[in-house]
Structure formats: C-alpha cells, structure tokens
Design an enzyme around this catalytic site. Structure first.
Site, PDB file in Angstrom:
ATOM      1  N   CYS A   1       3.278 -12.520  -0.292  1.00  0.00           N
ATOM      2  CA  CYS A   1       2.522 -13.593  -0.952  1.00  0.00           C
ATOM      3  C   CYS A   1       3.444 -14.696  -1.478  1.00  0.00           C
ATOM      4  O   CYS A   1       3.028 -15.842  -1.647  1.00  0.00           O
ATOM      5  CB  CYS A   1       1.710 -13.041  -2.120  1.00  0.00           C
ATOM      6  SG  CYS A   1       0.783 -11.565  -1.689  1.00  0.00           S
TER       7      CYS A   1
ATOM      8  N   TYR B   1     -14.005 -20.751 -26.891  1.00  0.00           N
ATOM      9  CA  TYR B   1     -14.009 -22.220 -26.883  1.00  0.00           C
ATOM     10  C   TYR B   1     -13.023 -22.787 -27.898  1.00  0.00           C
ATOM     11  O   TYR B   1     -12.967 -22.360 -29.041  1.00  0.00           O
ATOM     12  CB  TYR B   1     -15.415 -22.756 -27.220  1.00  0.00           C
ATOM     13  CG  TYR B   1     -15.395 -24.194 -27.726  1.00  0.00           C
ATOM     14  CD1 TYR B   1     -14.994 -25.219 -26.879  1.00  0.00           C
ATOM     15  CD2 TYR B   1     -15.737 -24.505 -29.046  1.00  0.00           C
ATOM     16  CE1 TYR B   1     -14.938 -26.537 -27.339  1.00  0.00           C
ATOM     17  CE2 TYR B   1     -15.691 -25.816 -29.507  1.00  0.00           C
ATOM     18  CZ  TYR B   1     -15.290 -26.835 -28.646  1.00  0.00           C
ATOM     19  OH  TYR B   1     -15.221 -28.119 -29.099  1.00  0.00           O
TER      20      TYR B   1
ATOM     21  N   ASP C   1      -3.587  -3.460   4.740  1.00  0.00           N
ATOM     22  CA  ASP C   1      -4.010  -4.358   5.828  1.00  0.00           C
ATOM     23  C   ASP C   1      -4.284  -3.652   7.160  1.00  0.00           C
ATOM     24  O   ASP C   1      -4.763  -4.290   8.094  1.00  0.00           O
ATOM     25  CB  ASP C   1      -2.935  -5.427   6.067  1.00  0.00           C
ATOM     26  CG  ASP C   1      -2.909  -6.491   4.991  1.00  0.00           C
ATOM     27  OD1 ASP C   1      -3.618  -6.335   3.981  1.00  0.00           O
ATOM     28  OD2 ASP C   1      -2.172  -7.475   5.163  1.00  0.00           O
TER      29      ASP C   1
ATOM     30  N   TRP D   1     -20.580 -25.098 -24.641  1.00  0.00           N
ATOM     31  CA  TRP D   1     -21.319 -24.526 -23.511  1.00  0.00           C
ATOM     32  C   TRP D   1     -20.395 -24.652 -22.306  1.00  0.00           C
ATOM     33  O   TRP D   1     -20.251 -25.740 -21.741  1.00  0.00           O
ATOM     34  CB  TRP D   1     -22.631 -25.271 -23.253  1.00  0.00           C
ATOM     35  CG  TRP D   1     -23.669 -25.035 -24.300  1.00  0.00           C
ATOM     36  CD1 TRP D   1     -24.018 -25.882 -25.297  1.00  0.00           C
ATOM     37  CD2 TRP D   1     -24.491 -23.875 -24.452  1.00  0.00           C
ATOM     38  NE1 TRP D   1     -25.009 -25.337 -26.075  1.00  0.00           N
ATOM     39  CE2 TRP D   1     -25.310 -24.087 -25.571  1.00  0.00           C
ATOM     40  CE3 TRP D   1     -24.610 -22.655 -23.762  1.00  0.00           C
ATOM     41  CZ2 TRP D   1     -26.246 -23.152 -26.026  1.00  0.00           C
ATOM     42  CZ3 TRP D   1     -25.539 -21.730 -24.201  1.00  0.00           C
ATOM     43  CH2 TRP D   1     -26.347 -21.976 -25.327  1.00  0.00           C
TER      44      TRP D   1
ATOM     45  N   ARG E   1       4.934   9.896  -9.531  1.00  0.00           N
ATOM     46  CA  ARG E   1       4.796   9.909 -11.001  1.00  0.00           C
ATOM     47  C   ARG E   1       3.881  11.048 -11.434  1.00  0.00           C
ATOM     48  O   ARG E   1       4.078  11.660 -12.484  1.00  0.00           O
ATOM     49  CB  ARG E   1       4.210   8.584 -11.504  1.00  0.00           C
ATOM     50  CG  ARG E   1       5.225   7.454 -11.595  1.00  0.00           C
ATOM     51  CD  ARG E   1       4.759   6.329 -12.531  1.00  0.00           C
ATOM     52  NE  ARG E   1       3.488   5.752 -12.135  1.00  0.00           N
ATOM     53  CZ  ARG E   1       3.352   4.764 -11.249  1.00  0.00           C
ATOM     54  NH1 ARG E   1       4.421   4.259 -10.661  1.00  0.00           N
ATOM     55  NH2 ARG E   1       2.168   4.284 -10.941  1.00  0.00           N
TER      56      ARG E   1
ATOM     57  N   GLU F   1       9.991   3.140   7.015  1.00  0.00           N
ATOM     58  CA  GLU F   1       9.731   1.691   7.040  1.00  0.00           C
ATOM     59  C   GLU F   1      10.590   1.080   8.144  1.00  0.00           C
ATOM     60  O   GLU F   1      11.798   1.280   8.173  1.00  0.00           O
ATOM     61  CB  GLU F   1      10.068   1.085   5.668  1.00  0.00           C
ATOM     62  CG  GLU F   1      10.172  -0.415   5.623  1.00  0.00           C
ATOM     63  CD  GLU F   1       8.953  -1.165   6.197  1.00  0.00           C
ATOM     64  OE1 GLU F   1       7.822  -0.882   5.765  1.00  0.00           O
ATOM     65  OE2 GLU F   1       9.166  -2.027   7.079  1.00  0.00           O
TER      66      GLU F   1
ATOM     67  N   ALA G   1       0.829  -1.208   0.000  1.00  0.00           N
ATOM     68  CA  ALA G   1       0.000   0.000   0.000  1.00  0.00           C
ATOM     69  C   ALA G   1       0.865   1.259   0.000  1.00  0.00           C
ATOM     70  O   ALA G   1       0.649   2.180  -0.805  1.00  0.00           O
ATOM     71  CB  ALA G   1      -0.936  -0.019   1.212  1.00  0.00           C
TER      72      ALA G   1
ATOM     73  N   ALA H   1      -3.382  -8.431  -0.902  1.00  0.00           N
ATOM     74  CA  ALA H   1      -2.445  -7.639  -1.699  1.00  0.00           C
ATOM     75  C   ALA H   1      -3.164  -6.882  -2.810  1.00  0.00           C
ATOM     76  O   ALA H   1      -2.780  -5.762  -3.173  1.00  0.00           O
ATOM     77  CB  ALA H   1      -1.388  -8.561  -2.301  1.00  0.00           C
TER      78      ALA H   1
ATOM     79  N   SER I   1       8.857  -2.619  -0.693  1.00  0.00           N
ATOM     80  CA  SER I   1       8.247  -3.293  -1.861  1.00  0.00           C
ATOM     81  C   SER I   1       8.397  -4.812  -1.793  1.00  0.00           C
ATOM     82  O   SER I   1       8.688  -5.470  -2.791  1.00  0.00           O
ATOM     83  CB  SER I   1       8.844  -2.767  -3.171  1.00  0.00           C
ATOM     84  OG  SER I   1       8.634  -1.388  -3.276  1.00  0.00           O
TER      85      SER I   1
HETATM   86  C1  LIG Z   1       2.349 -15.601   3.668  1.00  0.00           C
HETATM   87  C2  LIG Z   1       1.399 -14.623   3.037  1.00  0.00           C
HETATM   88  C3  LIG Z   1       0.800 -14.930   1.821  1.00  0.00           C
HETATM   89  C4  LIG Z   1      -0.095 -14.045   1.228  1.00  0.00           C
HETATM   90  N1  LIG Z   1      -0.656 -14.377   0.028  1.00  0.00           N
HETATM   91  C5  LIG Z   1      -1.512 -13.524  -0.562  1.00  0.00           C
HETATM   92  C6  LIG Z   1      -2.082 -13.835  -1.824  1.00  0.00           C
HETATM   93  O1  LIG Z   1      -1.805 -14.893  -2.403  1.00  0.00           O
HETATM   94  N2  LIG Z   1      -2.938 -12.941  -2.381  1.00  0.00           N
HETATM   95  C7  LIG Z   1      -3.250 -11.752  -1.766  1.00  0.00           C
HETATM   96  O2  LIG Z   1      -4.015 -10.961  -2.331  1.00  0.00           O
HETATM   97  N3  LIG Z   1      -2.701 -11.432  -0.573  1.00  0.00           N
HETATM   98  C8  LIG Z   1      -1.856 -12.280   0.047  1.00  0.00           C
HETATM   99  N4  LIG Z   1      -1.291 -11.948   1.252  1.00  0.00           N
HETATM  100  C9  LIG Z   1      -1.654 -10.669   1.895  1.00  0.00           C
HETATM  101  C10 LIG Z   1      -0.754  -9.522   1.408  1.00  0.00           C
HETATM  102  O3  LIG Z   1       0.583  -9.859   1.567  1.00  0.00           O
HETATM  103  C11 LIG Z   1      -1.081  -8.272   2.200  1.00  0.00           C
HETATM  104  O4  LIG Z   1      -2.444  -7.973   1.997  1.00  0.00           O
HETATM  105  C12 LIG Z   1      -0.242  -7.090   1.776  1.00  0.00           C
HETATM  106  O5  LIG Z   1       1.106  -7.327   2.028  1.00  0.00           O
HETATM  107  C13 LIG Z   1      -0.655  -5.848   2.558  1.00  0.00           C
HETATM  108  O6  LIG Z   1       0.190  -4.803   2.219  1.00  0.00           O
HETATM  109  P1  LIG Z   1       0.339  -3.561   3.192  1.00  0.00           P
HETATM  110  O7  LIG Z   1       1.247  -2.601   2.505  1.00  0.00           O
HETATM  111  O8  LIG Z   1      -0.985  -3.089   3.642  1.00  0.00           O
HETATM  112  O9  LIG Z   1       1.028  -4.132   4.522  1.00  0.00           O
HETATM  113  P2  LIG Z   1       2.369  -4.900   4.777  1.00  0.00           P
HETATM  114  O10 LIG Z   1       2.809  -5.678   3.599  1.00  0.00           O
HETATM  115  O11 LIG Z   1       2.173  -5.607   6.074  1.00  0.00           O
HETATM  116  O12 LIG Z   1       3.430  -3.736   4.992  1.00  0.00           O
HETATM  117  C14 LIG Z   1       3.350  -2.852   6.077  1.00  0.00           C
HETATM  118  C15 LIG Z   1       4.746  -2.337   6.378  1.00  0.00           C
HETATM  119  O13 LIG Z   1       4.649  -1.346   7.378  1.00  0.00           O
HETATM  120  C16 LIG Z   1       5.775  -1.447   8.242  1.00  0.00           C
HETATM  121  N5  LIG Z   1       5.405  -0.840   9.513  1.00  0.00           N
HETATM  122  C17 LIG Z   1       4.454  -1.271  10.386  1.00  0.00           C
HETATM  123  N6  LIG Z   1       4.367  -0.428  11.437  1.00  0.00           N
HETATM  124  C18 LIG Z   1       5.268   0.560  11.209  1.00  0.00           C
HETATM  125  C19 LIG Z   1       5.645   1.724  11.935  1.00  0.00           C
HETATM  126  N7  LIG Z   1       5.044   2.060  13.081  1.00  0.00           N
HETATM  127  N8  LIG Z   1       6.626   2.505  11.445  1.00  0.00           N
HETATM  128  C20 LIG Z   1       7.236   2.180  10.263  1.00  0.00           C
HETATM  129  N9  LIG Z   1       6.927   1.091   9.530  1.00  0.00           N
HETATM  130  C21 LIG Z   1       5.947   0.298   9.998  1.00  0.00           C
HETATM  131  C22 LIG Z   1       6.012  -2.945   8.340  1.00  0.00           C
HETATM  132  O14 LIG Z   1       7.362  -3.208   8.671  1.00  0.00           O
HETATM  133  C23 LIG Z   1       5.661  -3.425   6.942  1.00  0.00           C
HETATM  134  O15 LIG Z   1       6.804  -3.541   6.139  1.00  0.00           O
HETATM  135  C24 LIG Z   1      -0.396 -12.815   1.876  1.00  0.00           C
HETATM  136  C25 LIG Z   1       0.207 -12.502   3.095  1.00  0.00           C
HETATM  137  C26 LIG Z   1       1.098 -13.385   3.677  1.00  0.00           C
HETATM  138  C27 LIG Z   1       1.729 -13.030   5.002  1.00  0.00           C
END
Ligand SMILES: Cc1cc2nc3c(=O)[nH]c(=O)nc-3n(C[C@H](O)[C@H](O)[C@H](O)COP(=O)(O)OP(=O)(O)OC[C@H]3O[C@@H](n4cnc5c(N)ncnc54)[C@H](O)[C@@H]3O)c2cc1C
Length: 442
Positions: free
Chosen positions: A42, A423, A280, A431, A21, A32, A11, A298, A38
């Site tokens: 998943c 198809y 998330d 179908w 951009r 971070e 996100a 994701a 990045s």
């Molecule tokens: C094993 C696994 C498999 C997955 N498979 C799928 C899939 O197949 N399909 C799908 O759609 N989704 C999947 N997901 C879910 C997906 O990975 C998450 O929805 C996505 O990563 C969310 O992105 P985000 O940027 O919101 O959070 P995150 O990826 O959790 O990133 C948040 C970042 O914020 C940082 N942070 C937190 N608090 C602070 C703070 N106070 N100060 C500074 N930095 C901070 C953390 O270190 C982290 O790097 C999976 C997740 C996991 C764990």
C-alpha cells in the site's frame, strides 16, 4: 503440530504471528518466494511519489525479527505443488534450485495476487512497470527520479492507477491516465463521486482518457501506447489493470475455487479441512451481502490472517465480515466508501435506494470550509443503512468509518439523523452532514 504457511506478507504473517503468540509450542514455517516478509504494498505509490524516501518503512517486521519470535521464515523459497492426500508440499529453493518436500499438519495458503497484464507483447520493453513488489517500487522510483523521463502514461483508472497518477504528478511528470470505463474507480464509486475526483485530476493538469482501450505498446524513440482512439508517447508506462489470485499451483489439488479465488468459510478454512487460506488469493465474507466476494484489500487480508492464526492455534473464531470499506486521496480531494451501492443492492434483490447530500465540512466562520458530498444507501422498507460514499477535502474520508460502524450495527437512517456526533467549529457543524443525510433518508 507443524504448520506451513505459504506467503509471508499481510495475511500469512498475521496468521503466523497470531498463532505463535497464542501457542509458543507450535512449529510454524513460512515459505516466501521473495526476499522480504511483512511488506506493505500500500505504501508503494507514496514511496514512488517521494512522500517518504526510505523503502524499509514499508516493511513492518524484518525476517530476522520474525525468526527471533520463533517463526521459521524461509525466504526465496517457492511452493510449487501440494499433495493434500499425504499432507506434503513441494518446495523450490530459488537461490540453489534445490527441490525438496516438507510435511504439514495444517497448511495456510496466503499467496496473494499478481498484477494483470494487457494482452500485448510489451512486457519486455524497457520502462514498463507494474506496482506490486518492493522490487517494482525500487525500479520505478529510480526511473522517476531521472529528469529526462518526463512523460508518464498510466494504464488503468482503479485505485493503484489513480494513486500512481497522484505520485507522478507530485514528481513533476506530465501524466496521462487511460481507462476503459466511462469513469475512474469504476464499480467502487458512483458517477457523482467519481466526477468530483476526475475534476480534481483535470484541475491538476492530468490528462484523463476514459472509455479508451489500450491495444498495444510499441517502442520507437519513446514508448508508444496505442489505444482504440489514439497514440501517446511516454518515457514511463505503468500498468494497473487489476490483479489475479496466485492459485495456479493448486491445479493438481481438489481445493475448491470460486469466482477465480480460493473458497473459504468464515474461519478461513478451505474445502480441505487441513488447509486454510486468506488474503488476496481467497474469497472474503461480505457482511452486507451475506455471501463471499473477492475483496483484495490489506484490511481484510490482515483480519482474515489473524482469524486463521487463531484457528491454527486451536481456537475456532469466525470473521465478522468485510464491508469493502476503502478510501483514496486524489490531490486535495479524498473519497471513501463502505457497504454496497444501489446497483449492487439491486443485483442482490435488495429493495434499496440512495440520497445525495452536499453540505460543508465545518462551520462557515472557521478557515478552509469545504464542500462535502455524501451518498447514503439504505433499505427502503426497513430504513437500515447499507452503504455510503463520501467525497470532499479535510474531514471527509473518515466520516465513512461512522457509516461502517452504523452498517455493522444495522442502524437506520432515522437513528443516524439523531446520532450524537461530536462538534466544534473547526471539525463539523451542530448538525453534521451525516445527521442531515440520515434525516433526509429517514
Ligand atoms: C500499489 C498497491 C497499493 C495498495 N493500497 C492499498 C490500500 O491503500 N488499502 C488496502 O486496503 N489495500 C491496498 N492494497 C492491497 C493490499 O496490498 C493487499 O490486499 C495485501 O497486500 C494482500 O496481502 P496478502 O498477504 O494476501 O498478499 P500479498 O501481499 O500479495 O503477499 C503474498 C506473498 O506470497 C508470496 N507467494 C506467492 N506465491 C508463492 C508461492 N507459490 N510460494 C511462496 N510464496 C509465494 C508472494 O511473493 C507474496 O510476497 C494495495 C496493493 C498495491 C499493490
């Protein structure tokens, strides 16, 4: 205009990259707390299962490349507090322990979620893992590669638990999956679909313990997982029982929290007009329900991140909404869903029903013809499609995407029955199973 983004993964980086951009003059800093940005979690189950061996494939853009694009990335920096009145954040440099303040005009919270742990005094024991960060993946894989670690117990039968079971099976481990619900992937798939996936797990010698709750994990010669129904020895335990938004550091602010996550509108704006949130840690607009849900995926993190980026750059765009579309591979089976289930529809007061159709994925004279099972959910009165779940082998999962498009355009089952799907014998039948499902439900 100074923009601070907290969290540098799906996100946060989608927002930063899009905003930059759109307006090169924006002063954007991403804080971070880990040492990478990045990163796509998943990929972790597939990395652990050695489907690929270079962990860097899970990083879509390096810190250096991001900095070169004009975004100031500060890794190993944690935000510990926000002063919304004075538009300041408190930052802790995790390398030096130095604490300082930084000011913003606009702020984005993209802190993601942290895996839940069972209420057991076991997290200090060796070889107990969660799967969320790059570090988790590297540590777990190192143990999985050791031949002496044969017995693996996975606690949790949601997506991550099942994907990890698949990975461990591929690595030649003896796998036991323990879940507290009656079926795996509870709340995502209905029984008919979950059962097909369960049969696939059992066929591959994975021991499945549904309706069983873990009470504690002890350490004897091996790890010992104690449930309400038995005791199981393990060399490795993986805990995958869901996750909770990282919002604890907001407790001193008046940013609205709902359903345990940050409340946002369709622009990603929080209750504070200068603060956005996505991914998330936040709620997501659900298109079918026309309300906000917690959808930690994701897909929505990336899209909502981009919407926030556009808004930060001054263009007021809105998110069209998530359908909660999601899919999973379980050995040779694949399953996907989109939209709502009948149970969810009933909770919303929608008068809906479903039909279940079993057909074949392609023509019978072409090799590897397989069953495909489609559950189609629709509004009884309007006949409009509201959801689907599909399970099968080759060609099954991506048929869910047709239904996602149909839901978004409010297509009826009758229209689906005549939809001109492609198809040729290796791919489908004249179908298609989706036409048949539409025809039965029209
Ligand atoms: C094993 C696994 C498999 C997955 N498979 C799928 C899939 O197949 N399909 C799908 O759609 N989704 C999947 N997901 C879910 C997906 O990975 C998450 O929805 C996505 O990563 C969310 O992105 P985000 O940027 O919101 O959070 P995150 O990826 O959790 O990133 C948040 C970042 O914020 C940082 N942070 C937190 N608090 C602070 C703070 N106070 N100060 C500074 N930095 C901070 C953390 O270190 C982290 O790097 C999976 C997740 C996991 C764990």
């Amino acid at each position: 205009m100074r923009i601070i983004i907290i969290g540098g993964e799906a996100a946060g980086m989608s927002a930063a990259a899009k905003a930059k951009r759109m307006d090169k003059n924006l002063d954007i800093v991403v804080y971070e707390k880990s040492d990478i940005v990045s990163f796509g979690a998943c990929g972790l189950p597939y990395y652990v299962g050695d489907f690929f061996d270079d962990s860097e494939y899970m990083v879509s853009r390096s810190v250096e490349a991001t900095r070169n694009s004009g975004i100031d990335v500060k890794i190993l920096h944690e935000i510990t507090d926000i002063d919304t009145n004075n538009k300041k954040v408190t930052v802790k440099n995790l390398s030096t322990s130095e604490v300082f303040e930084d000011s913003y005009d606009k702020l984005m919270i993209a802190t993601g979620a942290t895996p839940n742990l069972p209420k057991i005094n076991a997290t200090r024991l060796k070889n107990i893992f969660c799967l969320k960060t790059m570090e988790d993946g590297l540590k777990l894989k190192a143990e999985v590669l050791k031949n002496e670690n044969k017995e693996v117990i996975i606690i949790g039968t949601g997506f991550i638990g099942i994907e990890t079971a698949h990975a461990m099976h591929k690595m030649g481990k003896n796998v036991t999956l323990i879940g507290m619900n009656e079926h795996i992937l509870h709340g995502v798939f209905d029984t008919e679909i979950a059962t097909v996936l369960e049969e696939e797990l059992l066929k591959n010698s994975i021991v499945l313990k549904n309706s069983e709750s873990v009470i504690s994990i002890d350490e004897d010669i091996k790890l010992k997982v104690i449930t309400d129904k038995g005791e199981y020895n393990a060399d490795i335990v993986v805990i995958a029982i869901g996750s909770s938004p990282n919002i604890q550091f907001l407790s001193n602010t008046n940013i609205s929290i709902c359903k345990g996550a940050i409340e946002v509108d369709r622009h990603g704006k929080t209750s504070d007009p200068n603060i956005y949130a996505a991914g998330d840690c936040a709620l997501t607009y659900n298109f079918v329900k026309d309300s906000y849900d917690y959808i930690p995926l994701a897909t929505s993190a990336n899209k909502m991140g981009r919407i926030v980026g556009e808004n930060l750059a001054g263009v007021k765009t809105s998110f069209q909404g998530s359908l909660g579309s999601i899919c999973i591979k379980v050995m040779d089976e694949g399953a996907g869903r989109t939209g709502i289930t009948v149970a969810q529809g009933k909770e919303l007061g929608i008068d809906c029903t479903s039909i279940l159709v079993k057909d074949k994925n392609h023509s019978n004279y072409y090799t590897n013809q397989e069953d495909i099972l489609v559950k189609l959910v629709y509004d009884i009165k309007s006949n409009v499609i509201l959801g689907a779940q599909i399970v099968g082998k080759e060609g099954a999962v991506l048929r869910v995407d047709v239904i996602a498009a149909a839901i978004y355009k409010k297509m009826t089952c009758k229209e689906l029955s005549m939809l001109d799907l492609c198809y040729a014998p290796p791919f489908s039948r004249p179908w298609d199973v989706l036409n048949i499902a539409g025809s039965i439900a029209k």
